[in-house]
Scaffold this active site. Structure first.
Site, PDB file in Angstrom:
ATOM      1  N   THR A  13       0.833  -1.194   0.000  1.00  0.00           N
ATOM      2  CA  THR A  13       0.000   0.000   0.000  1.00  0.00           C
ATOM      3  C   THR A  13       0.874   1.254   0.000  1.00  0.00           C
ATOM      4  O   THR A  13       2.002   1.250   0.499  1.00  0.00           O
ATOM      5  CB  THR A  13      -0.943   0.031   1.212  1.00  0.00           C
ATOM      6  OG1 THR A  13      -0.184   0.126   2.427  1.00  0.00           O
ATOM      7  CG2 THR A  13      -1.811  -1.212   1.247  1.00  0.00           C
ATOM      8  N   SER A  15       2.455   2.790  -2.509  1.00  0.00           N
ATOM      9  CA  SER A  15       3.736   2.369  -3.105  1.00  0.00           C
ATOM     10  C   SER A  15       4.112   3.111  -4.380  1.00  0.00           C
ATOM     11  O   SER A  15       4.894   2.610  -5.181  1.00  0.00           O
ATOM     12  CB  SER A  15       3.711   0.865  -3.369  1.00  0.00           C
ATOM     13  OG  SER A  15       2.520   0.460  -4.011  1.00  0.00           O
ATOM     14  N   THR A  16       3.595   4.320  -4.572  1.00  0.00           N
ATOM     15  CA  THR A  16       3.966   5.065  -5.782  1.00  0.00           C
ATOM     16  C   THR A  16       5.258   5.851  -5.615  1.00  0.00           C
ATOM     17  O   THR A  16       5.803   6.348  -6.602  1.00  0.00           O
ATOM     18  CB  THR A  16       2.843   6.034  -6.191  1.00  0.00           C
ATOM     19  OG1 THR A  16       2.589   6.951  -5.121  1.00  0.00           O
ATOM     20  CG2 THR A  16       1.569   5.275  -6.542  1.00  0.00           C
ATOM     21  N   ILE A  19       9.517   4.933   0.354  1.00  0.00           N
ATOM     22  CA  ILE A  19       9.762   3.601   0.905  1.00  0.00           C
ATOM     23  C   ILE A  19       8.881   2.559   0.222  1.00  0.00           C
ATOM     24  O   ILE A  19       9.330   1.453  -0.085  1.00  0.00           O
ATOM     25  CB  ILE A  19       9.522   3.596   2.430  1.00  0.00           C
ATOM     26  CG1 ILE A  19      10.582   4.454   3.134  1.00  0.00           C
ATOM     27  CG2 ILE A  19       9.553   2.176   2.984  1.00  0.00           C
ATOM     28  CD1 ILE A  19      10.328   4.664   4.621  1.00  0.00           C
ATOM     29  N   TYR A 154       1.148  11.160  15.263  1.00  0.00           N
ATOM     30  CA  TYR A 154       1.838  10.224  14.374  1.00  0.00           C
ATOM     31  C   TYR A 154       2.472   9.102  15.196  1.00  0.00           C
ATOM     32  O   TYR A 154       2.322   7.916  14.869  1.00  0.00           O
ATOM     33  CB  TYR A 154       2.900  10.966  13.574  1.00  0.00           C
ATOM     34  CG  TYR A 154       3.797  10.073  12.754  1.00  0.00           C
ATOM     35  CD1 TYR A 154       3.338   9.494  11.580  1.00  0.00           C
ATOM     36  CD2 TYR A 154       5.114   9.812  13.152  1.00  0.00           C
ATOM     37  CE1 TYR A 154       4.164   8.673  10.823  1.00  0.00           C
ATOM     38  CE2 TYR A 154       5.943   8.997  12.399  1.00  0.00           C
ATOM     39  CZ  TYR A 154       5.461   8.433  11.232  1.00  0.00           C
ATOM     40  OH  TYR A 154       6.277   7.617  10.481  1.00  0.00           O
TER      41      TYR A 154
END
Length: 264
Positions: A13, A15-16, A19, A154
């Site tokens: 997920t 992943s464009t 990392i 976060y």
């Protein structure tokens, strides 16, 4: 060590880029068929074009959806019905004054960084268990352990992923499916060079600049440089392999020694 993922399908997920893209490339190099996920069809296709140039002959498929929503998760499941490897990489981050983070922002961080991963795990883990093989991973952060004062929402979300990972590992006990989290440390991703040069002398070459930044602003790092996305990907690829069959329920650090602890 030779890692062979031929015949396996992986979903990464978010992943464009960054990392996530490095993980997609690493899994593809080991032979996996990789589903690239992003919210925009254009971004996903651009990323797949880059990845095909980077890993010639690899098989990539598009999984266009916002997996931060239940509807998006359903669309991804239509594109990739039974992945063997699920890498929950999607995440958002940003700084905020702790006492000024409102309820909606707390919910947004939980829903995107935690609930999206829980939803996909709930969706795909049962079929992995039925097949007797599978790999589920959560990309966490050093912030899960060393909560940043300026990003506690976060940090909370990444700490939650450690609990989620351990819990689902117990749910999959004895089935041949492993579930782990990866704690990524300060990483060289998009925009970070501009951030570094805001804090150190712009005349310094990049290698010197990042080391100066780490010494001044991330002094606990034993690596004393930013981690490259590919270095995170190496751990993910290993955990996706048969060789990692006895590693489950763990929180594995790729943090350059940033977290000042001998555990995990």
């Amino acid at each position: 060590m030779h890692i062979d993922l031929k015949g396996r399908t992986a979903l990464v997920t978010g992943s464009t880029q960054g990392i996530g893209a490095a993980i997609a490339a690493g899994l593809a190099r080991s032979g996996a068929r990789v589903a690239v996920n992003g919210r925009s069809e254009e971004r996903v296709e651009e990323s797949i074009t880059r990845l095909r140039a980077e890993v010639p002959g690899a098989e990539f498929v598009a999984a266009v959806a916002d997996v931060g929503t239940a509807e998006g998760a359903d669309r991804v499941a239509e594109a990739v019905p039974e992945p063997d490897v699920l890498v929950n990489n999607l995440g958002i981050f940003g700084s905020a004054e702790p006492l000024e983070i409102d309820d909606d922002e707390w919910r947004r961080y939980f829903e995107v960084n935690v609930l999206a991963a829980v939803r996909l795990t709930r969706m795909f883990l049962p079929s992995m268990m039925a097949r007797g093989w599978g790999r589920v991973q959560y990309i966490a952060s050093d912030s899960a352990v060393a909560i940043p004062a300026e990003m506690i929402h976060y940090g909370m979300s990444k700490t939650s992923l450690l609990a989620v990972s351990r819990g689902f590992a117990k749910a999959a006990a004895g089935t041949g499916v492993t579930v782990n989290s990866v704690l990524a440390g300060p990483t060289h991703t998009g925009g970070v060079e501009d951030f570094v040069y805001e804090l150190v002398d712009r005349s310094l070459p990049w290698d010197e600049a990042q080391r100066a930044f780490m010494r001044a602003h991330r002094p606990h790092s034993l690596l004393q440089r930013l981690i490259e996305p590919e270095e995170i990907a190496h751990m993910v690829v290993y955990l996706s392999s048969d060789q990692a069959s006895a590693t489950t329920g763990g929180a594995l650090r790729v943090d350059g020694g940033y977290v000042d602890s001998i555990l995990p």
